[in-house]
Design an enzyme around this catalytic site. Structure first.
Site, PDB file in Angstrom:
ATOM      1  N   THR A 131      14.240   8.909  24.546  1.00  0.00           N
ATOM      2  CA  THR A 131      14.489   9.997  23.685  1.00  0.00           C
ATOM      3  C   THR A 131      15.071   8.591  22.806  1.00  0.00           C
ATOM      4  O   THR A 131      15.897   8.366  23.104  1.00  0.00           O
ATOM      5  CB  THR A 131      14.876  10.727  23.759  1.00  0.00           C
ATOM      6  OG1 THR A 131      15.063  11.635  22.901  1.00  0.00           O
ATOM      7  CG2 THR A 131      16.297  10.284  24.613  1.00  0.00           C
ATOM      8  N   ASP A 132      14.843   9.360  20.915  1.00  0.00           N
ATOM      9  CA  ASP A 132      15.535   8.351  20.199  1.00  0.00           C
ATOM     10  C   ASP A 132      17.192   9.329  19.632  1.00  0.00           C
ATOM     11  O   ASP A 132      17.733   8.011  19.389  1.00  0.00           O
ATOM     12  CB  ASP A 132      14.749   8.866  19.118  1.00  0.00           C
ATOM     13  CG  ASP A 132      14.676   9.944  18.087  1.00  0.00           C
ATOM     14  OD1 ASP A 132      15.176  11.019  18.974  1.00  0.00           O
ATOM     15  OD2 ASP A 132      14.378  10.704  17.215  1.00  0.00           O
ATOM     16  N   GLU A 133      16.995   9.909  21.165  1.00  0.00           N
ATOM     17  CA  GLU A 133      18.906   9.770  20.714  1.00  0.00           C
ATOM     18  C   GLU A 133      19.777   9.435  21.043  1.00  0.00           C
ATOM     19  O   GLU A 133      21.149   8.746  21.096  1.00  0.00           O
ATOM     20  CB  GLU A 133      19.140  11.711  21.347  1.00  0.00           C
ATOM     21  CG  GLU A 133      18.108  12.656  20.582  1.00  0.00           C
ATOM     22  CD  GLU A 133      18.812  14.023  20.595  1.00  0.00           C
ATOM     23  OE1 GLU A 133      19.444  13.958  21.133  1.00  0.00           O
ATOM     24  OE2 GLU A 133      17.893  15.100  20.106  1.00  0.00           O
ATOM     25  N   TYR A 156      23.734  14.978  27.056  1.00  0.00           N
ATOM     26  CA  TYR A 156      22.508  14.768  26.972  1.00  0.00           C
ATOM     27  C   TYR A 156      21.679  13.302  26.915  1.00  0.00           C
ATOM     28  O   TYR A 156      20.784  12.356  27.845  1.00  0.00           O
ATOM     29  CB  TYR A 156      20.809  15.897  25.937  1.00  0.00           C
ATOM     30  CG  TYR A 156      19.808  15.391  26.073  1.00  0.00           C
ATOM     31  CD1 TYR A 156      19.026  15.516  27.585  1.00  0.00           C
ATOM     32  CD2 TYR A 156      19.475  14.588  24.675  1.00  0.00           C
ATOM     33  CE1 TYR A 156      17.694  15.129  27.096  1.00  0.00           C
ATOM     34  CE2 TYR A 156      18.020  14.263  24.463  1.00  0.00           C
ATOM     35  CZ  TYR A 156      17.087  14.141  25.841  1.00  0.00           C
ATOM     36  OH  TYR A 156      16.103  13.756  25.591  1.00  0.00           O
ATOM     37  N   LYS A 160      20.488  10.313  28.805  1.00  0.00           N
ATOM     38  CA  LYS A 160      19.059   9.352  28.779  1.00  0.00           C
ATOM     39  C   LYS A 160      19.341   7.986  28.312  1.00  0.00           C
ATOM     40  O   LYS A 160      18.707   6.950  29.278  1.00  0.00           O
ATOM     41  CB  LYS A 160      18.449  10.164  27.293  1.00  0.00           C
ATOM     42  CG  LYS A 160      17.888  11.535  28.063  1.00  0.00           C
ATOM     43  CD  LYS A 160      16.731  11.423  28.647  1.00  0.00           C
ATOM     44  CE  LYS A 160      15.662  10.856  28.334  1.00  0.00           C
ATOM     45  NZ  LYS A 160      15.113  11.425  29.875  1.00  0.00           N
TER      46      LYS A 160
HETATM   47  P1  NAD Z   1      11.122  19.759  30.043  1.00  0.00           P
HETATM   48  O1  NAD Z   1      12.597  20.115  29.635  1.00  0.00           O
HETATM   49  O2  NAD Z   1      10.241  20.840  29.190  1.00  0.00           O
HETATM   50  O3  NAD Z   1      10.689  19.428  30.750  1.00  0.00           O
HETATM   51  C1  NAD Z   1      11.115  18.390  31.632  1.00  0.00           C
HETATM   52  C2  NAD Z   1      10.135  18.671  33.032  1.00  0.00           C
HETATM   53  O4  NAD Z   1      11.503  18.313  34.591  1.00  0.00           O
HETATM   54  C3  NAD Z   1      10.062  20.467  34.129  1.00  0.00           C
HETATM   55  O5  NAD Z   1       8.993  20.421  34.102  1.00  0.00           O
HETATM   56  C4  NAD Z   1      11.145  20.304  35.043  1.00  0.00           C
HETATM   57  O6  NAD Z   1      10.883  21.477  36.223  1.00  0.00           O
HETATM   58  C5  NAD Z   1      10.911  19.026  35.771  1.00  0.00           C
HETATM   59  N1  NAD Z   1      13.113  18.584  36.178  1.00  0.00           N
HETATM   60  C6  NAD Z   1      13.941  18.915  36.187  1.00  0.00           C
HETATM   61  N2  NAD Z   1      14.971  18.507  36.975  1.00  0.00           N
HETATM   62  C7  NAD Z   1      14.018  17.715  37.552  1.00  0.00           C
HETATM   63  C8  NAD Z   1      13.974  17.234  38.996  1.00  0.00           C
HETATM   64  N3  NAD Z   1      15.911  17.774  39.080  1.00  0.00           N
HETATM   65  N4  NAD Z   1      13.530  16.168  40.072  1.00  0.00           N
HETATM   66  C9  NAD Z   1      12.166  16.899  39.577  1.00  0.00           C
HETATM   67  N5  NAD Z   1      11.682  17.626  37.656  1.00  0.00           N
HETATM   68  C10 NAD Z   1      12.583  18.447  37.744  1.00  0.00           C
HETATM   69  O7  NAD Z   1      11.229  18.405  28.939  1.00  0.00           O
HETATM   70  P2  NAD Z   1      10.011  17.406  27.793  1.00  0.00           P
HETATM   71  O8  NAD Z   1      10.865  18.496  26.185  1.00  0.00           O
HETATM   72  O9  NAD Z   1       8.905  18.094  27.716  1.00  0.00           O
HETATM   73  O10 NAD Z   1      10.898  16.411  27.780  1.00  0.00           O
HETATM   74  C11 NAD Z   1      10.570  15.184  28.761  1.00  0.00           C
HETATM   75  C12 NAD Z   1      10.845  14.087  28.828  1.00  0.00           C
HETATM   76  O11 NAD Z   1       9.979  13.405  27.489  1.00  0.00           O
HETATM   77  C13 NAD Z   1      11.950  13.624  29.384  1.00  0.00           C
HETATM   78  O12 NAD Z   1      12.616  13.109  29.986  1.00  0.00           O
HETATM   79  C14 NAD Z   1      12.833  13.919  27.801  1.00  0.00           C
HETATM   80  O13 NAD Z   1      13.885  13.314  27.442  1.00  0.00           O
HETATM   81  C15 NAD Z   1      11.958  13.671  26.491  1.00  0.00           C
HETATM   82  N6  NAD Z   1      11.955  12.887  25.459  1.00  0.00           N
HETATM   83  C16 NAD Z   1      11.410  14.589  25.012  1.00  0.00           C
HETATM   84  C17 NAD Z   1      11.711  15.048  23.951  1.00  0.00           C
HETATM   85  C18 NAD Z   1      11.260  16.215  22.966  1.00  0.00           C
HETATM   86  O14 NAD Z   1      11.293  16.530  21.664  1.00  0.00           O
HETATM   87  N7  NAD Z   1      10.747  17.474  23.647  1.00  0.00           N
HETATM   88  C19 NAD Z   1      11.191  13.830  22.585  1.00  0.00           C
HETATM   89  C20 NAD Z   1      11.765  12.676  23.159  1.00  0.00           C
HETATM   90  C21 NAD Z   1      11.669  12.460  24.330  1.00  0.00           C
HETATM   91  O1  DAU Z   2      14.642  13.878  19.314  1.00  0.00           O
HETATM   92  C1  DAU Z   2      14.394  13.679  20.133  1.00  0.00           C
HETATM   93  C2  DAU Z   2      15.400  14.850  20.743  1.00  0.00           C
HETATM   94  O2  DAU Z   2      14.703  16.118  20.338  1.00  0.00           O
HETATM   95  C3  DAU Z   2      14.510  15.172  22.379  1.00  0.00           C
HETATM   96  O3  DAU Z   2      15.145  14.004  23.786  1.00  0.00           O
HETATM   97  C4  DAU Z   2      15.072  16.503  23.202  1.00  0.00           C
HETATM   98  O4  DAU Z   2      14.529  16.186  25.000  1.00  0.00           O
HETATM   99  C5  DAU Z   2      14.470  17.918  22.817  1.00  0.00           C
HETATM  100  O5  DAU Z   2      14.984  18.884  23.009  1.00  0.00           O
HETATM  101  C6  DAU Z   2      14.822  17.336  20.982  1.00  0.00           C
HETATM  102  O6  DAU Z   2      16.140  17.144  20.651  1.00  0.00           O
HETATM  103  P1  DAU Z   2      16.909  18.323  19.011  1.00  0.00           P
HETATM  104  O7  DAU Z   2      18.120  18.465  19.571  1.00  0.00           O
HETATM  105  O8  DAU Z   2      16.576  17.404  17.912  1.00  0.00           O
HETATM  106  O9  DAU Z   2      15.627  19.327  19.018  1.00  0.00           O
HETATM  107  P2  DAU Z   2      16.141  20.961  18.882  1.00  0.00           P
HETATM  108  O10 DAU Z   2      14.884  22.134  19.582  1.00  0.00           O
HETATM  109  O11 DAU Z   2      17.616  21.773  20.809  1.00  0.00           O
HETATM  110  O12 DAU Z   2      16.789  21.039  18.081  1.00  0.00           O
HETATM  111  C7  DAU Z   2      15.904  20.523  16.932  1.00  0.00           C
HETATM  112  C8  DAU Z   2      17.434  20.679  15.293  1.00  0.00           C
HETATM  113  O13 DAU Z   2      17.415  22.108  15.258  1.00  0.00           O
HETATM  114  C9  DAU Z   2      18.543  20.493  15.503  1.00  0.00           C
HETATM  115  O14 DAU Z   2      18.686  20.008  14.449  1.00  0.00           O
HETATM  116  C10 DAU Z   2      19.680  21.699  16.341  1.00  0.00           C
HETATM  117  C11 DAU Z   2      18.659  22.649  15.348  1.00  0.00           C
HETATM  118  N1  DAU Z   2      18.386  24.380  16.604  1.00  0.00           N
HETATM  119  C12 DAU Z   2      17.978  24.035  17.074  1.00  0.00           C
HETATM  120  C13 DAU Z   2      17.904  25.636  17.505  1.00  0.00           C
HETATM  121  C14 DAU Z   2      17.706  25.607  19.541  1.00  0.00           C
HETATM  122  C15 DAU Z   2      18.835  25.221  14.926  1.00  0.00           C
HETATM  123  O15 DAU Z   2      19.049  24.725  13.646  1.00  0.00           O
HETATM  124  N2  DAU Z   2      19.402  27.063  15.779  1.00  0.00           N
HETATM  125  C16 DAU Z   2      18.646  26.658  16.963  1.00  0.00           C
HETATM  126  O16 DAU Z   2      18.400  27.412  17.526  1.00  0.00           O
END
Ligand code: NAD
Ligand code: DAU
Length: 350
Positions: A131-133, A156, A160
């Site tokens: 992730t970019d975080e 988190y 990562k």
């Molecule tokens: P998600 O939470 O939707 O899915 C995570 C999956 O991992 C689920 O299916 C869960 O069952 C599985 N999992 C969790 N713990 C596990 C374990 N111990 N063993 C096996 N499986 C397990 O997550 P996502 O949003 O699809 O993110 C996927 C990946 O991409 C993550 O590594 C996250 O850090 C990265 N990522 C997410 C975003 C985003 O915006 N969502 C952006 C950049 C990177």
């Molecule tokens: O940048 C990549 C990341 O983006 C991934 O690595 C993470 O897995 C993914 O969950 C996401 O993280 P964020 O924290 O940016 O996403 P989230 O949707 O939780 O929140 C987006 C923005 O909105 C953040 O500034 C917090 C705000 N927010 C979030 C929720 C859930 C609100 O204002 N209200 C809310 O209820």
């Protein structure tokens, strides 16, 4: 025939990656390894579950014995690792789970791969999806490049960042072939409604308060999930060993502007008066340690591997809203049970 284990394939991004690989590469053997936590859902993959080149295996990456025997039995050629605890708010209340899955789970996979692939590191690949975080937060200017120093703030992002360091350490120490990508915020279908965009769509539809943290001024850089899955495909097949790529859509939005846009789209689609949905916006206590701004510079990926996003945010968001409106049953299923408990705790019974 390549055999690839995709971890976390039942989650949001993982399901799009699995679908893309199963459909695009009928000659690959795709194994989806997932624990099926609250975030994992096999309904996300109904359309491809009977494909001959796809198999699902339920398992926990924290379970070392299980992971070792999986590698012994399956002898995969590659891992695309997405399994993680992914929600920042949950990491604030339960950091240890993030250490276990994101750090220990990743090291377990690296260890199993290292042993299983000894003598053929040049024919195997460990792709770590990050992730970019990990780069922390930006002020008003600038963007994250692959050279930006790591500076994570939430449990988190710290977990990562740690997993990224382990992946690089295995590449440097043992000579394994590893690649990493760091992507910005994704949106699209099958996104679990604890995250901002699907949560807002769900609440607007139900006429419930839409919680906006702080003043809504935090900025995120949004990318359509299918463009992320395509970037992973491109990097997996073309990156040199040891490389890192940033992935992003050049698409920064202040949270409050994004929520207002969603309200406008939903007013139209639900036949509401102009401004009706925006009345649901409710400012709530800010997230602890809330990063102000993320912005990705994806020039390296564009120049070296030719990847650019395929659709605009307006198109992608409209598609996403349409998907949530058409898939009421999916939303009802994932928001029953433990989701209700989580929601009450997170938003103080609102
Ligand atoms: P998600 O939470 O939707 O899915 C995570 C999956 O991992 C689920 O299916 C869960 O069952 C599985 N999992 C969790 N713990 C596990 C374990 N111990 N063993 C096996 N499986 C397990 O997550 P996502 O949003 O699809 O993110 C996927 C990946 O991409 C993550 O590594 C996250 O850090 C990265 N990522 C997410 C975003 C985003 O915006 N969502 C952006 C950049 C990177
Ligand atoms: O940048 C990549 C990341 O983006 C991934 O690595 C993470 O897995 C993914 O969950 C996401 O993280 P964020 O924290 O940016 O996403 P989230 O949707 O939780 O929140 C987006 C923005 O909105 C953040 O500034 C917090 C705000 N927010 C979030 C929720 C859930 C609100 O204002 N209200 C809310 O209820």
């Amino acid at each position: 025939m390549q055999k690839i284990i995709i971890t976390g394939g039942a989650g949001f991004i993982g399901s799009h990656v699995v679908r893309r690989f199963v459909k695009t590469y009928p000659n690959y053997n795709i194994i989806n390894l997932d624990k099926l936590t609250y975030a994992g859902n096999l309904e996300n993959l109904r359309d491809i579950e009977n494909e001959p080149n796809y198999r699902f295996i339920k398992g926990d990456i924290v379970d070392l014995e299980f992971i070792n025997s999986l590698f012994d039995n399956e002898k995969p050629d590659a891992v695309i690792h997405l399994a993680a605890e992914s929600h920042v708010d949950r990491s604030i209340s339960s950091p240890l789970e993030f250490v276990m899955t994101n750090v220990v789970g990743t090291v377990n996979l690296l260890n199993a791969a290292r042993q299983s692939w000894k003598g053929r590191y040049d024919q195997t690949r460990f792709y770590h999806v990050s992730t970019d975080e990990v780069y922390g937060t930006l002020g008003e200017d600038g963007m994250f490049t692959e050279e930006t120093a790591y500076d994570p703030h939430s449990p988190y992002s710290a977990s990562k960042a740690s997993s990224d360091h382990f992946v690089r350490a295995y590449q440097d120490t043992y000579g394994m072939d590893a690649v990493i990508s760091n992507c910005s915020n994704n949106y699209g279908s099958f996104h679990f409604p604890e995250k901002l965009i699907p949560l807002a769509i769900h609440n607007i539809k139900q006429n419930k308060p839409v919680p906006v943290y702080g003043k809504g001024e935090n900025i995120r850089d949004w990318l359509w999930v299918e463009d992320h899955a395509r970037a992973i495909d491109v990097i997996f097949h073309n990156a040199k060993a040891g490389q890192t790529y940033n992935i992003g859509g050049h698409n920064e939005w202040k949270n409050i502007d994004l929520i207002n846009l969603l309200c406008t789209i939903l007013d139209k689609k639900l036949g509401r008066e102009v401004g009706e949905s925006a009345r649901l916006i409710t400012y709530v206590t800010d997230r602890a340690g809330h990063d102000l701004r993320y912005a990705i510079d994806a020039t390296k990926l564009k120049n070296e591997l030719g990847w650019v996003p395929s659709i605009t945010f307006e198109e992608g968001l409209e598609k996403t809203v349409d998907w949530y409106l058409a898939n009421e049953e999916w939303l009802t299923n994932v928001t029953s049970g433990s989701y209700q408990q989580y929601y009450k705790g997170q938003y103080n019974n609102r």
